[in-house]
Design a protein around this motif. Structure first.
Motif, PDB file in Angstrom:
ATOM      1  N   GLN A 506       0.807  -1.225   0.000  1.00 42.62           N
ATOM      2  CA  GLN A 506       0.000   0.000   0.000  1.00 42.62           C
ATOM      3  C   GLN A 506       0.836   1.270   0.000  1.00 42.62           C
ATOM      4  O   GLN A 506       0.478   2.258  -0.634  1.00 42.62           O
ATOM      5  CB  GLN A 506      -0.929   0.010   1.215  1.00 42.62           C
ATOM      6  CG  GLN A 506      -2.081  -0.947   1.084  1.00 42.62           C
ATOM      7  CD  GLN A 506      -3.048  -0.811   2.254  1.00 42.62           C
ATOM      8  OE1 GLN A 506      -3.436   0.275   2.615  1.00 42.62           O
ATOM      9  NE2 GLN A 506      -3.426  -1.923   2.831  1.00 42.62           N
ATOM     10  N   TRP A 509       1.566   2.550  -3.498  1.00 43.01           N
ATOM     11  CA  TRP A 509       0.546   2.883  -4.492  1.00 43.01           C
ATOM     12  C   TRP A 509       0.559   4.386  -4.775  1.00 43.01           C
ATOM     13  O   TRP A 509       0.698   5.198  -3.845  1.00 43.01           O
ATOM     14  CB  TRP A 509      -0.856   2.493  -3.999  1.00 43.01           C
ATOM     15  CG  TRP A 509      -1.068   1.019  -3.826  1.00 43.01           C
ATOM     16  CD1 TRP A 509      -0.276   0.011  -4.290  1.00 43.01           C
ATOM     17  CD2 TRP A 509      -2.128   0.390  -3.106  1.00 43.01           C
ATOM     18  NE1 TRP A 509      -0.785  -1.205  -3.916  1.00 43.01           N
ATOM     19  CE2 TRP A 509      -1.927  -1.003  -3.181  1.00 43.01           C
ATOM     20  CE3 TRP A 509      -3.235   0.856  -2.398  1.00 43.01           C
ATOM     21  CZ2 TRP A 509      -2.779  -1.925  -2.593  1.00 43.01           C
ATOM     22  CZ3 TRP A 509      -4.103  -0.053  -1.810  1.00 43.01           C
ATOM     23  CH2 TRP A 509      -3.874  -1.425  -1.915  1.00 43.01           C
ATOM     24  N   GLU A 578      -2.205  -6.708  -3.046  1.00 45.86           N
ATOM     25  CA  GLU A 578      -2.150  -5.895  -4.276  1.00 45.86           C
ATOM     26  C   GLU A 578      -3.534  -5.817  -4.930  1.00 45.86           C
ATOM     27  O   GLU A 578      -3.865  -4.853  -5.607  1.00 45.86           O
ATOM     28  CB  GLU A 578      -1.124  -6.518  -5.235  1.00 45.86           C
ATOM     29  CG  GLU A 578      -0.659  -5.617  -6.350  1.00 45.86           C
ATOM     30  CD  GLU A 578      -0.064  -4.287  -5.894  1.00 45.86           C
ATOM     31  OE1 GLU A 578       0.775  -4.289  -4.984  1.00 45.86           O
ATOM     32  OE2 GLU A 578      -0.463  -3.244  -6.450  1.00 45.86           O
ATOM     33  N   ALA A 581      -5.606  -2.670  -4.440  1.00 46.80           N
ATOM     34  CA  ALA A 581      -5.230  -1.393  -5.087  1.00 46.80           C
ATOM     35  C   ALA A 581      -6.372  -0.930  -5.982  1.00 46.80           C
ATOM     36  O   ALA A 581      -6.914  -1.718  -6.750  1.00 46.80           O
ATOM     37  CB  ALA A 581      -3.955  -1.589  -5.900  1.00 46.80           C
TER      38      ALA A 581
END
Ligand code: HEM
Length: 738
Positions: A506, A509, A578, A581
């Motif tokens: 995270q 991102w 992931e 995201a």
């Protein structure tokens, strides 16, 4: 004079009698905001029940004994194969869990969605209606103390156990849904669901795939996890029923991967599951009646009427393939793999005409008839079973399991536990005496708290320390919201607890770039205060919202419930995180630059989807967005249709609703818009689809009007604070029911 009578003499048409065509038939592009309000408390006859308390009243061993007794007691209206309902119950439980897909966390065993259309009536769920109906007397005896969702998984476990398989564990805690789920996207194809069709007819799958099996660009549309509409995973006869095991392996890897299963788990599940029971293919599919959702009234919710003989027992028709994989279909042993690898197999057809495989060797073991004493049949494999032998990676795993039955048993028991519990979220939701003590990576584990939650004085001091950092309300609010917004109510993953915002993936991102320096500053504050980072980040958001409300002239107290803990990187499975995201996040006005190449879905539809996954209502969605804009909550710090960032005002609504303003597309696709002053022609603002949708969509506009109207600001502040708290608390199953 009508004298109060209906002008049609009482025989009205329409109304509850018909809903076709629906609004979405007329306006296919419309945003279905009303999907946020499905299955609310209004649909739930048990909404006043505390399920955890009710479940705690169960004597689980006694219930399991009852289930096990039932599994070996055949009833005449649906006689059990081999005198054992176990295999069909394992299939029911597997199909209830097997709809799960990791991309959006939807599907799965968590809500007993198998009871409702479309899932209840998928061809692939043939005769699972009988399995659930067989269980009804037990469900009836236990009532609200066990949900259908829990009962189905528990019965799967009991079935495995009576056939000699050591299960890994069982957790209760699944809350049933009470109406059909109209929100989950199961794929684009319109196939005729009203009449049964054979897999051979169901070759219309190109709309969800790019390329063909074997092509380098062969890929399945997101977020789908089934190779075909109305299937749980793959066509047992191979892609497009082509009988090609290598191509089948490609489909299996993709679809089981979408269920978050790796190659070993995939082999363990298929080889483990098909150690039991049989496939049913006695009757041509076109002779079988309508599925449950379309069945005649007198069928009482059961579908797929079979006109042959008794329509059950030896005449059963479910999927179309006929036969068993082993000579011992009610015993846990290694005969599935021994048979798969011990013989050469050739393609044949079932009585129903389905493509399947039979041993070439006439001396191969034979399998007993499920109903007729003394009758035996050749063994059977499906194309999807032969796939495990043909694919080099699956083959190697099979050979390992063939040589080491204990390793196979452990792998299957862990994979089955994961399959059936994957969508339950934090372990705090797990109920009952059979919950294994260990933490497994897919459970997104959290450490046990090392101290009592912060007391009121400590919270006050921590809030002051946060203010003393000098960080802006905008940055504090953005960071707190970013830590919580990953939550999804589908599989209960994500959320602020654990402070995984500070961990890979995270922290890397793009949408979280703004939070990195803020997290670093808050970490120092947390360490100084002996607080968890997770609590500190959330409290920072509370501080920001209170300060922004005060700046707008409203004194509010934003609720704060301490007790969050910080996860470690080792406790965070990067590849599966992931999946959280965002492609787009309208709350933070973020859209992945190549979005149109990745998905045909519009940003505002993804925004609706996120609101749905957060469990928001339309008013909560609107209030939350308006507040985030007032707090300057765009991911790139761009202007948010207010000149007073940090003041909790209704400027955002006033602007998007104003008839005096004129919007203009800034690019061909209409992803960005300019707001021009009508008189001067000068651009005064820029905005995205995530902004304009609150003025363009009728339902969102209706809510926004409330906040932009006289007296609306106080209501807005109140609603925003409540919605904010809802998001911050979404994952706190350690302190809230659900
Ligand atoms: C039965 C397909 C994976 C457990 C069946 C049937 C089909 C099928 C077509 C026959 C249904 C009928 O006519 O009664 C597949 C495919 C899979 C798969 C294509 C994936 C590639 C699994 C998994 C499990 C499982 C992962 C459980 C862990 C069972 C059981 C039966 C069964 C127990 C026997 C049901 C009975 O005896 O009534 N499967 N399956 N299958 N499957 Fe699977």
């Amino acid at each position: 004079v009508l004298e109060g009578k209906c002008p049609f003499g009482g025989n009205t048409l329409g109304g509850a009698q018909t809903s076709a065509p629906t609004l979405s038939d007329w306006y296919p592009q419309r945003l279905r905001v009303e999907q946020l309000h499905r299955d609310g408390a209004a649909a739930n006859p048990l909404s006043d029940e505390d399920y955890a308390a009710a479940f705690a009243t169960i004597d689980l061993p006694a219930l399991k004994a009852e289930i096990k007794q039932f599994l070996t007691t055949s009833v005449p209206w649906w006689p059990s194969d081999y005198g054992n309902y176990g295999p069909q119950m394992i299939r029911m439980a597997w199909h209830s869990a097997g709809t799960y897909r990791i991309a959006d966390g939807r599907g799965g065993a968590g809500q007993a969605m198998q009871r409702f259309a479309p899932i209840s009536s998928w061809w692939d769920n043939g005769n699972t209606d009988k399995s659930r109906r067989l269980l009804w007397p037990i469900k009836q005896r236990y009532g609200a103390a066990i949900s259908w969702a829990d009962l189905m998984v528990l019965t799967g476990n009991c079935a495995l156990e009576i056939m000699g398989f050591p299960t890994y564990g069982f957790a209760g805690g699944r809350r049933d849904a009470w109406e059909a789920d109209d929100a989950t996207y199961w794929g684009p194809e319109h196939i005729d669901m009203t009449a049964p069709s054979s897999y051979d007819d169901m070759v219309n799958r190109d709309q969800r795939w790019t390329g063909k099996p074997g092509d380098a660009d062969y890929e399945l549309q997101q977020p789908l996890a089934a190779s075909h509409q109305a299937l749980i995973y793959v066509n047992p006869e191979g892609p497009e029923a082509n009988g090609d095991p290598a191509a089948s392996a490609v489909d299996i890897r993709i679809t089981f991967g979408r269920m978050a299963m790796d190659d070993e788990e995939t082999v363990a599940l298929i080889a483990g599951g098909h150690a039991f029971g049989k496939s049913h293919g006695q009757v041509a599919a076109d002779r079988i009646g309508a599925p449950p959702e379309n069945a005649p009234m007198e069928a009482m919710g059961l579908g797929w009427h079979n006109p042959q003989g008794a329509g059950n027992g030896a005449d059963t028709m479910t999927n179309g393939i006929e036969g068993s994989w082993t000579q011992t279909p009610t015993t846990w042993d290694n005969t599935y793999l021994e048979n798969l690898f011990g013989h050469e197999w050739e393609q044949t057809r079932s009585p129903a005409g389905a493509l399947q495989w039979t041993p070439v060797d006439p001396g191969a073991p034979r399998t007993p008839d499920a109903h007729l004493p003394g009758v035996e049949h050749p063994l059977m494999m499906m194309t999807s079973d032969i796939a495990l032998k043909v694919d080099p990676v699956y083959r190697e795993i099979c050979q390992r399991f063939l040589a080491d039955f204990d390793a196979f048993t452990l792998a299957f028991s862990k994979a089955w536990y994961k399959l059936t519990h994957r969508d339950m979220g934090p372990k705090a939701r797990y109920l009952g005496p059979e919950v294994p003590a260990d933490d497994l990576p897919w459970q997104d584990p959290l450490p046990a708290p090392t101290a009592a939650p912060l007391g009121a004085d400590a919270v006050t001091r921590l809030a002051q320390a946060i203010r003393d950092t000098g960080l802006s309300t905008s940055d504090l609010a953005y960071t707190a919201f970013s830590s919580a917004v990953t939550y999804r109510d589908s599989d209960k993953r994500g959320g602020a607890n654990g402070a995984r915002l500070a961990l890979a993936p995270q922290k890397d991102w793009v949408v979280n770039r703004r939070t990195v320096p803020v997290v670093a500053a808050l970490r120092a504050v947390a360490e100084q205060a002996g607080a968890s980072l997770a609590d500190t980040i959330v409290l920072a958001g509370c501080v920001a919202v209170e300060d922004a409300a005060r700046a707008a002239g409203h004194e509010v107290q934003v609720p704060f419930t301490p007790g969050r803990v910080d996860a470690t990187q080792e406790q965070t499975d990067v590849p599966t995180f992931e999946w959280l995201a965002p492609l787009a996040d309208g709350f933070r006005n973020y859209t992945q630059p190549d979005l149109t190449e990745v998905t045909p879905v519009s940003p505002e539809q993804l925004f609706l989807d996120k609101a749905d996954l957060l469990g928001l209502t339309a008013p909560e969605w609107v209030a939350l967005t308006g507040g985030l804009r007032a707090l300057g909550g765009n991911h790139d710090g761009s202007p948010t249709l207010t000149d007073r960032v940090g003041v909790l005002s209704t400027d955002f609504f006033t602007t998007v609703l104003s008839p005096d303003l004129q919007w203009r597309k800034l690019d061909e696709a209409g992803t960005r818009f300019a707001l021009d002053d009508r008189d001067s022609g000068e651009q005064v603002h820029a905005a995205t689809r995530h902004d304009l949708v609150f003025g363009a969509n009728a339902q969102l506009r209706a809510v926004a009007e409330v906040y932009a109207s006289r007296g609306g600001e106080a209501r807005f502040v109140r609603d925003f604070v409540a919605a904010w708290d809802k998001v911050m608390m979404a994952d706190r199953y350690d302190v809230r029911a659900g």
